[in-house]
Motif scaffolding. Sequence first.
Motif, short mmCIF file in Angstrom:
data_model
loop_
_atom_site.label_atom_id
_atom_site.label_comp_id
_atom_site.label_asym_id
_atom_site.label_seq_id
_atom_site.Cartn_x
_atom_site.Cartn_y
_atom_site.Cartn_z
N GLY A 192 0.81 -1.20 -0.12
CA GLY A 192 -0.02 0.08 0.01
C GLY A 192 0.96 1.33 -0.03
O GLY A 192 2.05 1.04 -0.21
N LYS A 193 0.14 2.49 0.43
CA LYS A 193 1.07 3.45 0.13
C LYS A 193 1.69 3.84 1.69
O LYS A 193 1.03 3.70 2.99
CB LYS A 193 -0.31 4.99 0.09
N PRO B 15 -3.49 0.50 2.94
CA PRO B 15 -3.70 -0.55 1.95
C PRO B 15 -4.24 0.20 0.54
O PRO B 15 -5.13 1.09 0.83
CB PRO B 15 -4.86 -1.67 2.41
N TRP B 16 -3.82 -0.53 -0.33
CA TRP B 16 -4.46 0.02 -1.68
C TRP B 16 -5.84 -0.16 -1.56
O TRP B 16 -6.89 -0.36 -2.00
CB TRP B 16 -3.61 -0.61 -3.03
#
Length: 53
Positions: A38-39, A52-53
């Motif tokens: 994720g980011k 999380p994406w």
Amino acid sequence: MAYFKSTAVHLVDRVAGYLELLAAHGLECERAESSNPGKTIYEDGEQVVVVPW
């Protein structure tokens, strides 16, 4: 979500024991591995915290 980096072997090696302890108390947890979870919102030498994406 927080991930240990694979290079943090001294921490990763402890995960199985922690999961067993949590399961013994009825808490569901699982070990997850990802190369792109994720980011990144925080990172240091041993861990990465992501959204999380």
